[in-house]
Design an enzyme around this catalytic site. Structure first.
Site, PDB file in Angstrom:
ATOM      1  N   THR A  25      -7.238  37.971  -8.139  1.00 52.84           N
ATOM      2  CA  THR A  25      -7.624  39.296  -7.649  1.00 52.84           C
ATOM      3  C   THR A  25      -6.365  40.102  -7.350  1.00 52.84           C
ATOM      4  O   THR A  25      -5.393  39.570  -6.808  1.00 52.84           O
ATOM      5  CB  THR A  25      -8.462  39.136  -6.369  1.00 52.84           C
ATOM      6  OG1 THR A  25      -9.674  38.454  -6.707  1.00 52.84           O
ATOM      7  CG2 THR A  25      -8.816  40.487  -5.738  1.00 52.84           C
ATOM      8  N   SER A  27      -3.748  43.911  -8.137  1.00 58.20           N
ATOM      9  CA  SER A  27      -3.263  44.905  -9.086  1.00 58.20           C
ATOM     10  C   SER A  27      -2.306  44.311 -10.122  1.00 58.20           C
ATOM     11  O   SER A  27      -1.980  44.987 -11.098  1.00 58.20           O
ATOM     12  CB  SER A  27      -2.566  46.040  -8.327  1.00 58.20           C
ATOM     13  OG  SER A  27      -1.519  45.528  -7.529  1.00 58.20           O
ATOM     14  N   ASP A  80      -3.050  34.175 -10.784  1.00 56.10           N
ATOM     15  CA  ASP A  80      -3.313  35.034  -9.633  1.00 56.10           C
ATOM     16  C   ASP A  80      -2.013  35.680  -9.154  1.00 56.10           C
ATOM     17  O   ASP A  80      -0.911  35.199  -9.473  1.00 56.10           O
ATOM     18  CB  ASP A  80      -3.949  34.205  -8.503  1.00 56.10           C
ATOM     19  CG  ASP A  80      -4.800  35.050  -7.564  1.00 56.10           C
ATOM     20  OD1 ASP A  80      -4.671  36.296  -7.581  1.00 56.10           O
ATOM     21  OD2 ASP A  80      -5.604  34.468  -6.804  1.00 56.10           O
ATOM     22  N   GLY A  81      -2.149  36.731  -8.374  1.00 56.84           N
ATOM     23  CA  GLY A  81      -0.993  37.390  -7.774  1.00 56.84           C
ATOM     24  C   GLY A  81      -0.625  36.734  -6.456  1.00 56.84           C
ATOM     25  O   GLY A  81      -1.199  35.712  -6.058  1.00 56.84           O
ATOM     26  N   ASP A  83       1.325  37.838  -2.342  1.00 55.00           N
ATOM     27  CA  ASP A  83       1.935  38.854  -1.472  1.00 55.00           C
ATOM     28  C   ASP A  83       3.370  38.489  -1.123  1.00 55.00           C
ATOM     29  O   ASP A  83       4.186  39.366  -0.839  1.00 55.00           O
ATOM     30  CB  ASP A  83       1.098  39.017  -0.201  1.00 55.00           C
ATOM     31  CG  ASP A  83      -0.308  39.468  -0.546  1.00 55.00           C
ATOM     32  OD1 ASP A  83      -0.430  40.566  -1.122  1.00 55.00           O
ATOM     33  OD2 ASP A  83      -1.269  38.724  -0.309  1.00 55.00           O
ATOM     34  N   LYS A  93      -0.938  34.686   0.399  1.00 52.82           N
ATOM     35  CA  LYS A  93      -1.907  35.439  -0.376  1.00 52.82           C
ATOM     36  C   LYS A  93      -3.000  35.974   0.540  1.00 52.82           C
ATOM     37  O   LYS A  93      -3.096  35.577   1.683  1.00 52.82           O
ATOM     38  CB  LYS A  93      -2.554  34.542  -1.448  1.00 52.82           C
ATOM     39  CG  LYS A  93      -1.609  34.244  -2.599  1.00 52.82           C
ATOM     40  CD  LYS A  93      -2.278  33.481  -3.751  1.00 52.82           C
ATOM     41  CE  LYS A  93      -3.580  34.018  -4.210  1.00 52.82           C
ATOM     42  NZ  LYS A  93      -3.587  35.426  -4.603  1.00 52.82           N
ATOM     43  N   GLY A  94      -3.800  36.877   0.007  1.00 49.87           N
ATOM     44  CA  GLY A  94      -4.928  37.387   0.776  1.00 49.87           C
ATOM     45  C   GLY A  94      -4.821  38.853   1.132  1.00 49.87           C
ATOM     46  O   GLY A  94      -5.680  39.390   1.824  1.00 49.87           O
ATOM     47  N   GLU A 102      -9.798  32.374  -3.787  1.00 53.40           N
ATOM     48  CA  GLU A 102      -8.543  32.156  -4.529  1.00 53.40           C
ATOM     49  C   GLU A 102      -8.009  30.741  -4.296  1.00 53.40           C
ATOM     50  O   GLU A 102      -7.526  30.091  -5.217  1.00 53.40           O
ATOM     51  CB  GLU A 102      -7.493  33.184  -4.094  1.00 53.40           C
ATOM     52  CG  GLU A 102      -7.817  34.587  -4.581  1.00 53.40           C
ATOM     53  CD  GLU A 102      -6.878  35.653  -4.066  1.00 53.40           C
ATOM     54  OE1 GLU A 102      -6.800  36.722  -4.695  1.00 53.40           O
ATOM     55  OE2 GLU A 102      -6.197  35.436  -3.035  1.00 53.40           O
ATOM     56  N   LYS A 120       7.964  40.740  -4.216  1.00 55.85           N
ATOM     57  CA  LYS A 120       7.251  39.654  -3.538  1.00 55.85           C
ATOM     58  C   LYS A 120       8.163  38.475  -3.181  1.00 55.85           C
ATOM     59  O   LYS A 120       7.758  37.574  -2.460  1.00 55.85           O
ATOM     60  CB  LYS A 120       6.099  39.137  -4.419  1.00 55.85           C
ATOM     61  CG  LYS A 120       5.175  40.218  -4.969  1.00 55.85           C
ATOM     62  CD  LYS A 120       4.395  40.881  -3.882  1.00 55.85           C
ATOM     63  CE  LYS A 120       3.468  41.977  -4.344  1.00 55.85           C
ATOM     64  NZ  LYS A 120       2.422  41.621  -5.269  1.00 55.85           N
TER      65      LYS A 120
HETATM   66  C1  5RP Z   1      -5.722  39.074  -3.065  1.00 55.82           C
HETATM   67  C2  5RP Z   1      -4.367  38.515  -3.261  1.00 55.82           C
HETATM   68  C3  5RP Z   1      -3.497  39.191  -4.255  1.00 55.82           C
HETATM   69  O1  5RP Z   1      -3.184  38.285  -5.259  1.00 55.82           O
HETATM   70  C4  5RP Z   1      -2.253  39.657  -3.575  1.00 55.82           C
HETATM   71  O2  5RP Z   1      -2.628  40.513  -2.510  1.00 55.82           O
HETATM   72  C5  5RP Z   1      -1.322  40.396  -4.520  1.00 55.82           C
HETATM   73  O3  5RP Z   1      -1.916  41.583  -4.916  1.00 55.82           O
HETATM   74  P1  5RP Z   1      -1.226  42.611  -5.905  1.00 55.82           P
HETATM   75  O4  5RP Z   1      -1.104  41.918  -7.217  1.00 55.82           O
HETATM   76  O5  5RP Z   1      -2.169  43.781  -5.913  1.00 55.82           O
HETATM   77  O6  5RP Z   1       0.119  42.991  -5.317  1.00 55.82           O
HETATM   78  O7  5RP Z   1      -3.972  37.544  -2.678  1.00 55.82           O
HETATM   79  O8  5RP Z   1      -6.400  38.417  -2.041  1.00 55.82           O
END
Ligand code: 5RP
Length: 221
Positions: A25, A27, A80-81, A83, A93-94, A102, A120
């Site tokens: 989840t 961007s 997955d991405g 933070d 994450k989250g 996730e 990050k």
């Molecule tokens: C969602 C997450 C996302 O992977 C994390 O917030 C990174 O988001 P982005 O790719 O928009 O910077 O953990 O719960």
């Protein structure tokens, strides 16, 4: 340069025909899902397991067939991405509120790949407030217990009302400043009644795709 796009699209190289793919989840993984959609429309056969309702909607729009744990026993790869990513590839994450699903999906995957732009990277986790998913009942008490672990938690709000996760819970964003031992903190948080899960992902990421000196770079564990 759109770093999120570069790393998000790069991850698709690890997806092979016939795989079950955990879809993260956010961007950054948005670009992974868009690219997977292109490959599916060109004939690739994969099944996706989404980590949020938002991702499920995007994957459906892209024509990616979705599945769930009734149908599959394992996940070949999850992307997955994050933070925050530390030097040992541990993660916070989250930020998007999807940390519980996730973490279930990252744990179930044979290979968990993280896509993260250069903002990050961090030496030690704690710059990004740690998201902790808690049940609504007794959340004031749960919050007090979490304060006892040495942080300042803030209930996540949107337009003045608490954000409700896809699982019907609240999120606390917890400022720890610096997290000395992510593995210990992950366990301590999850021992508190009322805590459903926290956003520390320890020893889970097999590969982190990021940007270094303007170039896509990959770290493996
Ligand atoms: C969602 C997450 C996302 O992977 C994390 O917030 C990174 O988001 P982005 O790719 O928009 O910077 O953990 O719960």
């Amino acid at each position: 340069m759109n770093e999120k796009r570069l790393v998000g699209e790069k991850a698709v190289e690890y997806v092979k025909n016939g795989m079950v793919v955990g879809l993260g989840t956010g961007s950054t993984v948005y670009y992974t899902i868009k690219k997977l959609g292109e490959l599916v429309r060109a004939g690739m056969n994969i099944k996706g397991i989404p980590t949020s309702e938002q991702t499920a909607a995007l994957a459906r729009e892209e024509g990616i067939t979705l599945t769930d744990f009734n149908e599959v026993e394992s996940i070949d790869i999850a992307i997955d991405g994050a933070d925050e990513v530390d030097a040992d590839l541990n993660l916070i994450k989250g930020g998007g509120g999807a940390l519980l699903r996730e973490k279930i999906i990252a744990n179930a995957a044979s290979t968990f790949i993280v896509v993260a732009d250069s903002s990050k990277n961090s030496v030690k986790l704690g710059t990004f407030p740690l998201p902790v998913e808690i049940v609504q009942f007794g959340f004031q008490m749960t919050t007090r217990k979490i304060i006892g672990l040495g942080c300042k938690p803030k209930l996540r709000l949107k337009d003045g009302t608490p954000v409700i996760t896809d699982n019907g819970n609240y999120i606390l964003d917890c400022e720890f400043k610096s997290i000395e031992s992510p593995a210990v903190l992950e366990q301590k948080l999850n021992m508190i009644p009322g805590v459903v899960e926290n956003g520390l992902f320890v020893n889970l990421a097999a590969r982190v795709i990021s940007i270094n000196d303007g170039m896509v770079s990959e770290r493996i564990r």
